[in-house]
Write an enzyme that holds these catalytic residues in place. Structure first.
Site, short mmCIF file in Angstrom:
data_model
loop_
_atom_site.label_atom_id
_atom_site.label_comp_id
_atom_site.label_asym_id
_atom_site.label_seq_id
_atom_site.Cartn_x
_atom_site.Cartn_y
_atom_site.Cartn_z
N GLY A 293 0.80 -1.21 0.00
CA GLY A 293 0.00 0.00 0.00
C GLY A 293 0.83 1.26 0.00
O GLY A 293 0.34 2.33 -0.35
N ASP A 412 3.02 -2.67 11.93
CA ASP A 412 2.60 -3.43 10.75
C ASP A 412 3.36 -4.75 10.65
O ASP A 412 3.88 -5.10 9.60
CB ASP A 412 2.81 -2.60 9.48
CG ASP A 412 1.99 -3.13 8.30
OD1 ASP A 412 0.96 -3.81 8.54
OD2 ASP A 412 2.37 -2.89 7.15
#
EC number: 2.7.11.1
Length: 617
Positions: A293, A412
């Site tokens: 992303g 993450d």
């Protein structure tokens, strides 16, 4: 006469034994006096003591040829350290606060105790390279980066388990280099800063000096004010003249970075945009090795032939360069065998591609954990490799939380961000979402970022982020590693189910080993596999207070005792009800105990880990 001789022998043995029991510490703690002392908080002080001990080891190695003090002097060494700390932190207990155990001060890496033992493990070519690159002042960025980069070549030969956290295998190269590769020695300002992150303290000032400082400061302020006013008039005139001239949009002007340099503490190399275009064959799609992303990852080669990875961020603007620069500077200062090394960066504005922001990292040869679990690779990972990967992940995260200054929350953690080198050593990667934890805060509210299935419930619901948010993500990845099931799957009815809820449903029914992938090569002992499953379930518990810290996870994984922290009963699946999460966010203790077919006992830690009387589930 014979009687007197026997008495003399007994007296000699007794005095020798007493001397051994009370052996004085050979470390010279006065070496640390010139260095800046930490702020009076536990995390900073423990980090200072840890790095300070490593500097003392290096000084001791340089003087004696031995890395560590003898075991019989361990108690006296801790006493000497406690005495030195008492001067500026009188109520700070070194061992209990920092979690140090008495034997650790005399235990190191792979039972290495001498210079000759260390050098026998490292190739002569690597030792020669380090001697060449580190034998200079390391105060500035370039020589420090060159020196520390050469030390990374030592790590494949120092892969043994560490008995404690004082002098582990990751720290031995720096201890050795400061002692022998650098002629200035470990106490030199540049050497201490580069290899041990220790700064020399500023000299204290007397009352008269303070007056001089105030006068000087006022004078400097006055001169600075005049210069600022002059610069403002000059800037206005220059801006006005520029409006009357055509804009220069040449490539040479466009590729200039908004940031000309980094601060003195960084070891980053700044690459030009043209250098990176050349290395990646103009960002060829054939060079893409990852997508996400935040942008694409390209492989490429530097002019010296070194293979590296370039992460190119999407949708950048020059306005964010200051934050970007700060982030990569902090990341570059963090060095650990289980963290992906950051080599450099690039910020540039081009007439056609727009603003660019790129980081340059080491290229690992075995791809990501996601590739091996869910990609095109057909070969199953054997248990010894999975165990190594799990330990590497845990150690890397624990270092981010407790070894880095400031501490870093990754935010993450997922299988695609765990990279594997040629020895399948895990490298925690992608700090693009890293959040720095301010000192003194237990949590912080921030915009939620992360990947579906890996984000902790309290973070997803309320944006409240702590180190235990990373612990949750680690637990999910560990379950993926053990079961080869993705974080989110669909059940027979087409409903999404998290791997954490699926694993808990099996553990609750006493089918813990059913979590482990069928047909795993070289499957380990059942009690070891069960321990890993229970640790993964504990880490991925939806209630924050129930999760251990990463330091505790490392200790459990490394322990030969098949024990685990007590696991409280879980609330409803996936994300607990909001009332439970509310209580969990504001709580720091819990209870509960899980029984297991192999008869686990509760594994308790002091501090903030969960413990206590439990309810069996």
């Amino acid at each position: 006469m014979l009687f007197l001789r026997r008495i003399a022998v007994v007296f000699f043995v007794f005095t020798s034994f007493s001397a051994a029991q009370n052996s004085t510490c050979p470390l010279d703690f006065s070496v640390l006096e010139p260095f800046r002392r930490p702020k009076p908080d536990g995390a900073t002080t423990c980090q200072y003591l840890l790095q300070g001990l490593r500097l003392l080891y290096s000084h001791h190695l340089r003087q004696t040829g031995s890395f560590l003090p003898p075991p019989e002097s361990a108690a006296s060494c801790w006493a000497a350290l406690q005495s030195s700390v008492a001067g500026f932190l009188p109520r700070f207990d070194v061992r209990s606060t920092c979690g140090f155990q008495t034997p650790w001060i005399s235990q190191g890496c792979m039972d290495i105790t001498t210079r000759s033992q260390f050098e026998s493990l490292i190739p002569n070519s690597s030792l020669a390279t380090t001697a060449m690159r580190c034998n200079t002042s390391l105060e500035s960025n370039t020589p420090c980066a060159s020196c520390t980069q050469s030390l990374s070549a030592f790590q494949p030969y120092l892969s043994g388990p560490s008995l404690g956290n004082v002098s582990d295998c990751a720290s031995f190269p720096s201890i050795y280099a400061a002692a022998f590769a650098n002629s200035l020695g470990p106490t030199d300002k540049g050497t201490a800063k580069c290899l041990f992150q220790l700064d020399l303290a500023s000299p204290t000032s007397s009352g008269a000096n303070k007056v001089k400082v105030l006068v000087s400061s006022f004078s400097v302020l006055l001169v600075a004010s005049v210069l600022v006013i002059t610069a403002w008039f000059w800037y206005c005139r220059r801006k006005k003249s520029k409006l009357l001239k055509p804009r220069d949009t040449s490539l040479e002007a466009g590729t200039q970075s908004r940031l000309d340099s980094m601060s003195e503490s960084t070891t980053l190399v700044k690459f030009s945009f043209d250098e990176i275009k050349k290395a990646t064959n103009n960002f060829s799609r054939h060079n893409i090795i990852g997508r996400g992303g935040y942008g694409n990852v390209f492989k490429g080669a530097l002019p010296d032939g070194t293979q590296v990875a370039f992460k190119r961020f999407k949708n950048c603007s020059a306005g964010g360069d200051a934050n970007f620069a700060h982030e990569v500077e902090v990341i570059a200062s963090i060095r650990h065998v289980n963290l992906l090394a950051l080599r450099g960066y690039c910020t540039a504005t081009t007439p056609y591609e727009g603003h660019q922001r790129i980081i340059v990292c080491d290229l690992v040869s075995n791809g990501s954990l996601h590739d091996h679990l869910f990609g095109d690779l057909e070969a199953q990972l054997a248990w010894p490799l999975r165990q190594r990967i799990a330990l590497g992940m845990a150690r890397g995260l624990a270092y981010l939380h407790y070894g880095a200054q400031p501490s870093i929350i990754h935010r993450d953690i997922k299988a695609s961000n765990i990279l594997l080198d040629e020895r399948f050593e895990a490298k925690v990667a992608d700090f693009g979402l890293a959040k720095f934890n301010p000192e003194g805060m237990t949590h912080m509210s921030t915009r939620v970022a992360g990947t579906m299935g890996y984000v902790a419930p309290e973070y997803a619901l309320y944006g409240q982020l702590t180190e235990k948010s990373d612990v949750y993500s680690f637990g999910v990845v560990l379950l993926e590693l053990l079961s080869r099931r993705k974080a989110i799957v669909t059940d027979e009815e087409g409903q999404p189910v998290s791997v954490a809820d699926w694993a808990w449903s099996l553990v609750r029914e006493g089918q813990t080993l059913d979590v482990v992938e069928d047909g795993m090569p070289e499957k380990g002992p059942p009690e070891v596999l069960e321990k890993y499953v229970l640790i993964a379930v504990l880490c991925s518990h939806p209630q924050l207070h129930a999760r251990p810290t990463m330091d505790q996870v490392v200790k459990m994984l490394e322990s030969n005792e098949f024990t685990v922290i007590a696991i409280p009963q879980r609330p409803i699946p996936l994300v607990a009800c909001r009332e439970e999460i509310d209580r969990s966010v504001s709580s720091s203790s819990g209870s509960g105990k899980l029984t297991s077919p192999t008869g686990y006992q509760a594994f308790s830690f002091g501090g903030d880990g969960p413990s206590g009387n439990t309810n069996t589930t």
